[in-house]
Design a protein around this motif. Sequence first.
Motif, mmCIF file in Angstrom:
data_model
loop_
_atom_site.group_PDB
_atom_site.id
_atom_site.type_symbol
_atom_site.label_atom_id
_atom_site.label_comp_id
_atom_site.label_asym_id
_atom_site.label_seq_id
_atom_site.Cartn_x
_atom_site.Cartn_y
_atom_site.Cartn_z
ATOM 1 N N GLU A 108 1.051 11.384 -1.337
ATOM 2 C CA GLU A 108 1.696 11.438 -0.032
ATOM 3 C C GLU A 108 1.575 10.053 0.597
ATOM 4 O O GLU A 108 0.525 9.409 0.498
ATOM 5 C CB GLU A 108 0.978 12.475 0.829
ATOM 6 C CG GLU A 108 1.809 12.848 2.008
ATOM 7 C CD GLU A 108 1.252 14.103 2.650
ATOM 8 O OE1 GLU A 108 1.226 14.125 3.883
ATOM 9 O OE2 GLU A 108 0.831 15.027 1.911
ATOM 10 N N VAL A 109 2.633 9.601 1.219
ATOM 11 C CA VAL A 109 2.630 8.247 1.781
ATOM 12 C C VAL A 109 1.687 8.161 2.975
ATOM 13 O O VAL A 109 1.721 9.014 3.864
ATOM 14 C CB VAL A 109 4.065 7.847 2.169
ATOM 15 C CG1 VAL A 109 4.064 6.501 2.861
ATOM 16 C CG2 VAL A 109 4.940 7.815 0.920
ATOM 17 N N GLY A 110 0.840 7.124 2.958
ATOM 18 C CA GLY A 110 -0.179 6.973 4.011
ATOM 19 C C GLY A 110 0.390 6.472 5.327
ATOM 20 O O GLY A 110 1.603 6.485 5.547
ATOM 21 N N ASP A 111 -0.502 6.006 6.160
ATOM 22 C CA ASP A 111 -0.148 5.590 7.522
ATOM 23 C C ASP A 111 0.930 4.507 7.532
ATOM 24 O O ASP A 111 0.742 3.406 7.031
ATOM 25 C CB ASP A 111 -1.424 5.069 8.200
ATOM 26 C CG ASP A 111 -1.130 4.602 9.610
ATOM 27 O OD1 ASP A 111 -0.077 4.994 10.148
ATOM 28 O OD2 ASP A 111 -1.949 3.844 10.154
ATOM 29 N N ALA A 112 2.069 4.821 8.123
ATOM 30 C CA ALA A 112 3.206 3.895 8.104
ATOM 31 C C ALA A 112 3.530 3.402 9.505
ATOM 32 O O ALA A 112 4.621 2.910 9.767
ATOM 33 C CB ALA A 112 4.416 4.581 7.477
ATOM 34 N N LEU A 114 4.931 -0.192 10.346
ATOM 35 C CA LEU A 114 6.232 -0.608 9.819
ATOM 36 C C LEU A 114 7.193 -1.001 10.942
ATOM 37 O O LEU A 114 7.194 -0.375 12.009
ATOM 38 C CB LEU A 114 6.883 0.550 9.051
ATOM 39 C CG LEU A 114 6.388 0.814 7.635
ATOM 40 C CD1 LEU A 114 7.164 1.970 7.042
ATOM 41 C CD2 LEU A 114 6.544 -0.427 6.778
ATOM 42 N N ALA A 115 8.012 -2.007 10.662
ATOM 43 C CA ALA A 115 9.018 -2.409 11.636
ATOM 44 C C ALA A 115 9.998 -1.257 11.851
ATOM 45 O O ALA A 115 10.423 -0.977 12.966
ATOM 46 C CB ALA A 115 9.747 -3.650 11.137
ATOM 47 N N ASP A 116 10.330 -0.590 10.772
ATOM 48 C CA ASP A 116 11.267 0.525 10.863
ATOM 49 C C ASP A 116 10.626 1.710 10.153
ATOM 50 O O ASP A 116 10.532 1.744 8.929
ATOM 51 C CB ASP A 116 12.587 0.116 10.177
ATOM 52 C CG ASP A 116 13.551 1.287 10.094
ATOM 53 O OD1 ASP A 116 13.168 2.406 10.510
ATOM 54 O OD2 ASP A 116 14.663 1.075 9.601
ATOM 55 N N SER A 117 10.161 2.663 10.943
ATOM 56 C CA SER A 117 9.345 3.724 10.357
ATOM 57 C C SER A 117 10.152 4.708 9.505
ATOM 58 O O SER A 117 9.577 5.525 8.791
ATOM 59 C CB SER A 117 8.591 4.472 11.456
ATOM 60 O OG SER A 117 9.539 4.966 12.368
ATOM 61 N N SER A 118 11.462 4.626 9.556
ATOM 62 C CA SER A 118 12.246 5.581 8.759
ATOM 63 C C SER A 118 12.409 5.115 7.304
ATOM 64 O O SER A 118 12.887 5.857 6.449
ATOM 65 C CB SER A 118 13.626 5.773 9.389
ATOM 66 O OG SER A 118 14.313 4.536 9.357
ATOM 67 N N VAL A 119 11.976 3.862 7.029
ATOM 68 C CA VAL A 119 12.202 3.302 5.698
ATOM 69 C C VAL A 119 11.559 4.129 4.588
ATOM 70 O O VAL A 119 12.172 4.393 3.553
ATOM 71 C CB VAL A 119 11.684 1.844 5.653
ATOM 72 C CG1 VAL A 119 11.587 1.341 4.240
ATOM 73 C CG2 VAL A 119 12.608 0.957 6.456
ATOM 74 N N MET A 120 10.340 4.581 4.840
ATOM 75 C CA MET A 120 9.657 5.318 3.776
ATOM 76 C C MET A 120 10.377 6.636 3.477
ATOM 77 O O MET A 120 10.419 7.075 2.335
ATOM 78 C CB MET A 120 8.185 5.576 4.122
ATOM 79 C CG MET A 120 7.301 4.348 4.044
ATOM 80 S SD MET A 120 7.590 3.287 2.597
ATOM 81 C CE MET A 120 7.053 4.305 1.253
ATOM 82 N N ARG A 174 0.829 -1.200 0.000
ATOM 83 C CA ARG A 174 0.000 0.000 0.000
ATOM 84 C C ARG A 174 0.873 1.264 0.000
ATOM 85 O O ARG A 174 0.602 2.221 -0.720
ATOM 86 C CB ARG A 174 -0.885 -0.048 1.251
ATOM 87 C CG ARG A 174 -1.737 1.150 1.520
ATOM 88 C CD ARG A 174 -2.691 0.865 2.666
ATOM 89 N NE ARG A 174 -2.043 0.522 3.935
ATOM 90 C CZ ARG A 174 -1.482 1.402 4.766
ATOM 91 N NH1 ARG A 174 -1.455 2.674 4.465
ATOM 92 N NH2 ARG A 174 -0.956 1.007 5.913
ATOM 93 N N LEU A 175 1.937 1.237 0.786
ATOM 94 C CA LEU A 175 2.811 2.418 0.883
ATOM 95 C C LEU A 175 3.596 2.610 -0.413
ATOM 96 O O LEU A 175 3.801 3.727 -0.875
ATOM 97 C CB LEU A 175 3.768 2.267 2.067
ATOM 98 C CG LEU A 175 3.094 2.107 3.428
ATOM 99 C CD1 LEU A 175 4.145 1.939 4.518
ATOM 100 C CD2 LEU A 175 2.212 3.322 3.742
ATOM 101 N N LEU A 176 4.005 1.479 -0.996
ATOM 102 C CA LEU A 176 4.748 1.588 -2.254
ATOM 103 C C LEU A 176 3.840 2.101 -3.371
ATOM 104 O O LEU A 176 4.276 2.829 -4.261
ATOM 105 C CB LEU A 176 5.341 0.228 -2.626
ATOM 106 C CG LEU A 176 6.422 -0.273 -1.660
ATOM 107 C CD1 LEU A 176 6.869 -1.662 -2.036
ATOM 108 C CD2 LEU A 176 7.619 0.683 -1.635
ATOM 109 N N ARG A 177 2.582 1.692 -3.289
ATOM 110 C CA ARG A 177 1.625 2.187 -4.293
ATOM 111 C C ARG A 177 1.487 3.703 -4.174
ATOM 112 O O ARG A 177 1.393 4.404 -5.166
ATOM 113 C CB ARG A 177 0.271 1.487 -4.090
ATOM 114 C CG ARG A 177 -0.449 1.231 -5.395
ATOM 115 C CD ARG A 177 -1.653 0.329 -5.217
ATOM 116 N NE ARG A 177 -1.292 -1.028 -4.872
ATOM 117 C CZ ARG A 177 -1.764 -1.712 -3.827
ATOM 118 N NH1 ARG A 177 -2.633 -1.153 -3.000
ATOM 119 N NH2 ARG A 177 -1.395 -2.948 -3.607
#
Length: 657
Positions: A629-633, A636-642, A619-622
């Motif tokens: 804008e990237v949605g709710d992350a 994520l195991a590591d929130s800095s990835v996005m 979903r985030l990659l989409r």
Amino acid sequence: MSEQGISNLSTEERRFDPPADLAAHANVTDATYVQAADDRLAFWAEQARRLDWGTDFEQVLDWSNPPFARWFVGGRLNVAHNCVDRHVEAGHGDKVAIHFVGEPGDTRDLTYADLKDEVSKAANALIDLGVQTGDRVAIYMPMIPETVVAMLACARLGAPHTVVFGGFSSDALSSRVDDCGAKVIITADGGYRRGKPSSLKPAVDEAIAKLGDASPVDHVLVVRRTGQDVQVTQGRDVWWHDVVDNASPEHTPEQFDAEHPLFVMYTSGTTGKPKGILHTSAGYLAQSAYTFWATFDHKSDDVYWCTADVGWITGHSYITYGPTAAGATQVLYEGTPDTPHKGRWWEIVDALGVTLFYTAPTAIRTCMKWGEQIPAEHDLSSLRILGTVGESINPEAYIWYRDTIGAGRTPIVDTWWQTETGAHMITPLPGVTSAKPGSAMTPFPGIAADVVDDSGTPVGDGEGGYLVLTEPWPSMLRTIWGDDERFKETYWKRFEEQGYYFAGDGAKKDEDGDIWLLGRVDDVMNVSGHRLSTTEIESALVSHPKVAEAAVVGADDETTGQAVCAFVILREAAGDGGEDVVAELRQHVAGQIGPIAKPRQIMVVPELPKTRSGKIMRRLLRDVAEHREVGDATTLADSSVMDLITAGLGDAKNDED
Ligand code: PRX
């Protein structure tokens, strides 16, 4: 109309009533729905009896061992006899079955009598090559009459075929041949595409070589189409013009059980391994023939044209089987719509007086882009019904199709169905339904569909949920070839308690209860109306030595509906991959699966967004692929990835040709 001032109405309120003259003579009326609802099984029995049976059936449906259905139990028939011989016996031997148009401009008409001779000859040749009832035959062909002949010849012998789309690579062909154990491959030297001969036979040679000693293939039967050089393996390869053209045109078809396997059609699922969808004889033929006749309101003087390739289910049900079973005249076109010019389709419609035209929304959007001046150069007044399949048609394309191609008078049938359903399931009917642009409207007579919530409870009007089929239907898939468990798991497990078939599509019912399809709810993409699995493309990418990890998503695309977007992490040893890594990977995917699977875009990223359990959050990659804008992350195991991904994309190697 029937057009009620489009601009003032919201999408769901726009309606196009059936033209009065069409409604007055329509094959199917309101009464048909009532009759089917009254007694579904009696309704399907009546439609099945339109076919010629060697032995009549004793029971319409045996559903004592769900989800394994048996339709028309005890009946025996021959599919090819029903598609070909019976029309000749009824005195229609001189009627054109196929108007073939080759891409270079060559044409050839086959009457039903010609088709009977060709199919019989091909059947005799296959017998000589050792093909027996139950043996599998793979077909890897361009869009030429021999392809239809080959399929019908297999059907005549009760030898299930598996047609592999000619655009697929040798790897894809090889895995399908292996999975179903095909004894013979029917192919051609090549076909014409975009003004050039495009070879097929080398891919067959490669596919067999890949299987090595485990190859089940005894013979390759090769049609000469382009005259390209062909490597002939003595003792294995034979030319069609040697063995088929010289075979006897006399062949008496055997009657097979109603449930005898007719074909296996591979389609993408949510795993890397394509599923071999098994269709059997009588139920499949009954529903594909009847829906063809009803959905397109087919009359004996119609000229029908379906632009799909026979390598897909649409080409099976609405080129090879449905129309021939109905004794129709149809156009078979080899090439692309823009060769040698962008008006090619409309030129053919004009020249052959096409009345019923069936294509995909992506093709309509492409024609829209080319401009309405192109179809305007041709007389399209013969057209009376237009159809679409493969994805929801956006209202803008619908209106363009209706107005520009159909001069504002042709009804449009937006047919929802799947490889698995075998034939139309949800569609407006041209003489009955007031159609709404973008909606597939209502289940076909005798078909039971619903939209349900997570717990399997039907949603109310105005609400959305999952599309399910609540009762078995004649042309339903019977299983996945060699994998009954996967069949149960994939389609029947989700709503096991209710016994519903889960289609994998989201849908909503509008305020009138009409059905709108909302796209797949699983990891299956729909690119130009073709199903592609995200996992399958990911596997192809990670099989490249430079790739460590890959994630694939379908992003909205103006023309193709969805487009393949890939995110890859390169192996450390690959460094930055080199200048052309993106082009190299795209080519690699084309080689592994086929050009249709080539990602539109590949983004090289340092990390992929994963949940704590390791699931990639597509979903985030989409969001990234669709420039949102990237949605709710937060999961994520590591929130800095996005942040890493989006920050890096500015200078990432993108390739969007
Ligand atoms: O998502 C639906 C979409 O195509 C899927 C089936 O794909 P396939 O088996 O390749 O068959 C395509 C030709 C029948 C469905 O699950 N789909 C097909 N037709 C429509 C559609 N989505 C919306 N509207 C349609 N008319």
